[in-house]
Motif scaffolding. Sequence first.
Motif, mmCIF file in Angstrom:
data_model
loop_
_atom_site.group_PDB
_atom_site.id
_atom_site.type_symbol
_atom_site.label_atom_id
_atom_site.label_comp_id
_atom_site.label_asym_id
_atom_site.label_seq_id
_atom_site.Cartn_x
_atom_site.Cartn_y
_atom_site.Cartn_z
ATOM 1 N N HIS A 189 -6.429 -0.581 -1.190
ATOM 2 C CA HIS A 189 -5.751 -2.050 -1.551
ATOM 3 C C HIS A 189 -6.633 -3.149 -1.280
ATOM 4 N N ASP A 209 0.919 1.675 1.159
ATOM 5 C CA ASP A 209 1.691 2.750 0.572
ATOM 6 C C ASP A 209 2.441 3.378 1.641
ATOM 7 N N HIS A 321 5.897 7.807 -3.164
ATOM 8 C CA HIS A 321 5.667 7.121 -2.001
ATOM 9 C C HIS A 321 6.051 5.500 -2.519
ATOM 10 N N HIS A 323 4.772 1.637 -2.689
ATOM 11 C CA HIS A 323 3.976 0.921 -2.686
ATOM 12 C C HIS A 323 4.619 -0.446 -2.402
HETATM 13 ZN ZN LIG Z 1 -0.461 1.433 -3.558
#
Ligand SMILES: [Zn+2]
Length: 394
Positions: A189, A209, A321, A323
């Motif tokens: 990221h 995440d 997940h 984000h």
């Molecule tokens: Zn991510």
Amino acid sequence: MRILSRSFVVPILPIFVALVVYASAGRADVPEEMTPLLLDMQDAPVPFMGSDGRVHLVYELWVTNFSSGDVVVEKVEVLGDGDVLQSLDAAAIAGRLQAAGQRESAGTLAPSVQALLFLHVTLEPGATIPRLLSHRITMHVNAAPAGHQEMSESGGGVPVDRKPVVLIGPPLLGAGYVSADSCCDASRHTRAALPVNGHVWLAQRFAVDWEQLDAQGRIYAGDREKLESYTIFGKPVIAVADAVVASVTDGLPEQTPGKYPSNISLDQSDGNSIILDLGEHRYAMYAHMQRGSIQVRVGETVKMGRLLGLVGNSGNSVAPHLHFQVTDRSSSLAANGLPYEMRHFQIAGRTPGTKAFDEAEEKGTPLAVTPSTSAPQVKGAMPLDQLIISFGNQ
Ligand SMILES: [Zn+2]
């Protein structure tokens, strides 16, 4: 990578013979030196409190090799109001200097190459936050004449941006969450510098995440390719603050976990997603949610804790997940990532790191979590990378 015209660079070679020219009378009494590297900063760092109790500064120094040969960057010192805050040696630089458009890092810059040096400075608890950052770079310049190849230069000065850091609630409820690829040295990221509409943006600079472990410490149990195998799949996603819904995308299918999605267009990469306008040019973005789960509409006002939808695996996602990121514009791409501080959470432990996390996500094996001895309650800080977090029953 941005390549400057080579025909423009070649005549510059002789400049290294006359290394220092002192300013003439009537001008500032500063020696004028040839500086083979151009130093620049696009986004001033915004200091914030991390869950380790320290103040963090995260930013990128733009470095362009304006000489006609390789430059080996040997040492970088970060100065805060003139005092050295951090010193990076050649090995540290080689791990943090990335030529534009590249995902690999290296300490040597070829001629005409522009690179980003990804910096992360932490301050001791109670230390004064500097007003101005600058940089002193020591390097080996191949294009300079023998005997003059070891050079140093200073520059890249920028004021620290003391805009208030947004205070938010949690994006999820419950325990066992992993702050994967969170601040500040996880590269996926923090280093996602993307050229969009002719400008480079780092929307994911402070993204997380979020994953979740089951009671055995597993990200998934059973069939890797089934959505329901994942601990976090279907968990409620909630508003982190009182906000106005700025953007909603829904209707995109879940991806098969364990497989890298192909043919995802740029505008579908976030999957089913929401952007909340938190006010003061701050936006919270939630990505990869379950198709059909989104409970809010654009323009609607929501209260902190309001159910927004469910964790899914839509868009460019290889496992279910959430984000989550905060940016300065209502876009997931053409925006710059801003730090945030979370009102309250508990650190239950930490993972061995990104490599172990990736392996656990791939194999469904338990993560070797080191439990916190005191399980500290954290107030007003950003959850840093690879922690096990409980959000309580807020
Ligand atoms: Zn991510």
